[in-house]
Design a protein around this motif. Sequence first.
Motif, short mmCIF file in Angstrom:
data_model
loop_
_atom_site.label_atom_id
_atom_site.label_comp_id
_atom_site.label_asym_id
_atom_site.label_seq_id
_atom_site.Cartn_x
_atom_site.Cartn_y
_atom_site.Cartn_z
N GLN A 2 13.51 -13.89 -28.48
CA GLN A 2 12.49 -14.85 -28.91
C GLN A 2 12.16 -15.81 -27.76
O GLN A 2 11.28 -16.65 -27.88
N ASN A 3 12.91 -15.68 -26.67
CA ASN A 3 12.75 -16.64 -25.58
C ASN A 3 11.54 -16.31 -24.72
O ASN A 3 11.24 -15.14 -24.48
N VAL A 4 10.90 -17.36 -24.25
CA VAL A 4 9.71 -17.18 -23.41
C VAL A 4 10.01 -17.56 -21.96
O VAL A 4 9.09 -17.65 -21.15
N SER A 44 15.38 -2.95 -20.71
CA SER A 44 14.95 -2.45 -22.01
C SER A 44 14.82 -3.66 -22.94
O SER A 44 15.78 -4.10 -23.55
N MET A 45 13.61 -4.20 -23.00
CA MET A 45 13.48 -5.53 -23.58
C MET A 45 12.13 -5.72 -24.26
O MET A 45 11.13 -5.18 -23.81
N VAL A 46 12.16 -6.48 -25.33
CA VAL A 46 10.94 -6.85 -26.04
C VAL A 46 10.90 -8.37 -26.12
O VAL A 46 11.85 -9.00 -26.58
N GLU A 47 9.79 -8.96 -25.66
CA GLU A 47 9.62 -10.41 -25.76
C GLU A 47 8.74 -10.71 -26.96
O GLU A 47 7.52 -10.60 -26.88
N LEU A 95 2.77 -12.18 -34.27
CA LEU A 95 3.48 -11.73 -33.08
C LEU A 95 2.75 -10.54 -32.47
O LEU A 95 1.99 -9.87 -33.17
N PRO A 96 2.98 -10.27 -31.17
CA PRO A 96 2.38 -9.07 -30.57
C PRO A 96 2.82 -7.85 -31.38
O PRO A 96 4.03 -7.60 -31.54
N ALA A 97 1.85 -7.10 -31.92
CA ALA A 97 2.15 -6.06 -32.92
C ALA A 97 3.07 -4.97 -32.36
O ALA A 97 4.02 -4.54 -33.02
N GLU A 98 2.79 -4.57 -31.13
CA GLU A 98 3.59 -3.47 -30.56
C GLU A 98 5.05 -3.89 -30.36
O GLU A 98 5.98 -3.14 -30.66
N ALA A 99 5.23 -5.12 -29.88
CA ALA A 99 6.59 -5.63 -29.64
C ALA A 99 7.35 -5.73 -30.96
O ALA A 99 8.52 -5.33 -31.05
N LEU A 100 6.68 -6.23 -31.99
CA LEU A 100 7.35 -6.36 -33.29
C LEU A 100 7.71 -4.99 -33.86
O LEU A 100 8.81 -4.79 -34.37
N ALA A 101 6.78 -4.05 -33.75
CA ALA A 101 7.04 -2.71 -34.29
C ALA A 101 8.23 -2.08 -33.58
O ALA A 101 9.10 -1.45 -34.20
N GLY A 144 6.30 -13.82 -26.50
CA GLY A 144 5.51 -13.94 -25.27
C GLY A 144 6.34 -14.40 -24.10
O GLY A 144 7.58 -14.34 -24.13
N ASN A 145 5.63 -14.86 -23.05
CA ASN A 145 6.32 -15.29 -21.84
C ASN A 145 5.56 -16.46 -21.23
O ASN A 145 4.35 -16.38 -20.99
N LEU A 146 6.31 -17.52 -21.02
CA LEU A 146 5.71 -18.78 -20.55
C LEU A 146 5.09 -18.65 -19.15
O LEU A 146 4.15 -19.38 -18.81
N ALA A 147 5.60 -17.71 -18.37
CA ALA A 147 5.09 -17.57 -17.00
C ALA A 147 3.68 -16.97 -17.00
O ALA A 147 2.96 -17.09 -16.02
N ARG A 148 3.32 -16.29 -18.10
CA ARG A 148 1.99 -15.66 -18.15
C ARG A 148 0.96 -16.59 -18.77
O ARG A 148 1.26 -17.35 -19.68
N VAL A 149 -0.26 -16.45 -18.27
CA VAL A 149 -1.38 -17.24 -18.79
C VAL A 149 -2.46 -16.25 -19.20
O VAL A 149 -2.68 -15.25 -18.53
N ARG A 150 -3.12 -16.54 -20.33
CA ARG A 150 -4.19 -15.62 -20.74
C ARG A 150 -5.42 -16.38 -21.21
O ARG A 150 -5.34 -17.58 -21.55
N CYS A 151 -6.51 -15.65 -21.28
CA CYS A 151 -7.76 -16.20 -21.76
C CYS A 151 -7.66 -16.42 -23.26
O CYS A 151 -7.20 -15.54 -23.98
N SER A 152 -8.05 -17.59 -23.73
CA SER A 152 -7.91 -17.88 -25.16
C SER A 152 -8.94 -17.12 -25.99
O SER A 152 -8.80 -17.02 -27.21
N LEU A 153 -9.94 -16.54 -25.32
CA LEU A 153 -10.97 -15.82 -26.08
C LEU A 153 -10.72 -14.31 -26.06
O LEU A 153 -10.75 -13.65 -27.09
N GLU A 154 -10.46 -13.78 -24.88
CA GLU A 154 -10.41 -12.31 -24.74
C GLU A 154 -9.00 -11.78 -24.51
O GLU A 154 -8.81 -10.59 -24.30
N ASP A 155 -8.00 -12.67 -24.49
CA ASP A 155 -6.60 -12.27 -24.32
C ASP A 155 -6.27 -11.67 -22.96
O ASP A 155 -5.16 -11.20 -22.74
#
Length: 259
Positions: free
Chosen positions: A106-108, A119-122, A171-177, A125-136
């Motif tokens: 659960q850590n970012v 072999s890891m699922v976040e 949550l990110p769907a793929e990571a949760l699945a 998310g990850n605090l080091a990454r930045v994304r567009c609030s509209l288009e991801d």
Amino acid sequence: MSISTASTPPALAAVLRAARRVVVLTGAGVSAESGVPTFRDALGGLWARYDPLEIATPSAFARQPRLVWDWYAERRDALRLVEPNSGHRALVAIERRVGDFLLVTQNVDGLHARAGSRSMVELHGNLARVRCSLEDRIVDRWDAPPGDEPPRCPHCGAFLRPDVVWFEEGLPAEALARAEDAADRCDLMIVAGTSAEVLPAAALPLRAKRAGARVIEINPDATPLSAVADHVLRAPSGEALPSLVAAAWPDASEGGGAK
Ligand code: OAD
């Protein structure tokens, strides 16, 4: 349920050694010994000092985007000064020795990856990454402008935001699945450093248990999971995890790779 406070009981070491499919779920507590604040500790926990509804929600970002951006930017900068600890490294040692292994965090803070976990699922998310609030879209470079606005996406001009999951968001769907599938198939789940209060992560050990796995909790304090776990190690993860690795694989030359 059994509880230990000091060294790893031999029976527990045998459980880890014999396990074929291991999932580890971690929370903020595994980074506490690196100096990263947890969320819910009464003293020093982030949510004791800040109202999460003012910081970690889409509506907070809509109301005060620059304040939210700056809060996360400060945390991102603070991560440059910390290092993975012996608990993070012990999990790398387990991954090397177990064929079918998944670390679900659960850590970012990115400390698991910096320690060498692969072999890891976040999940959050990850605090080091930045994304567009509209288009991801993930964005690597930005300039923080003066004034009340966060930086803008170089492609579409929308505000940039941290690539972390906020309250009220999925949550990110793929990571949760991937995490849920691994929880359903594992024969051992180790849950370290989480208050086990935030869904859906908190449901993963229950899924594992339902599917017949053993659950080991590592946490100095009791949580809602403690009553469900088969075994509880009441100790900091920076001590309990290396001790577990050393007890399970005593011949490991590098001390389980966890020192
Ligand atoms: P919490 O702050 O809720 O819980 C941290 C847990 O770590 C507590 O149960 C502590 O007792 C335990 N702990 C403290 N020091 C420890 C140590 N040295 N070794 C082992 N355990 C220790 O953090 P999380 O459970 O990670 O979500 O919180 C879950 C989510 O709530 C976070 O990912 C975050 C937060 O809101 C988002 O930001 C989406």
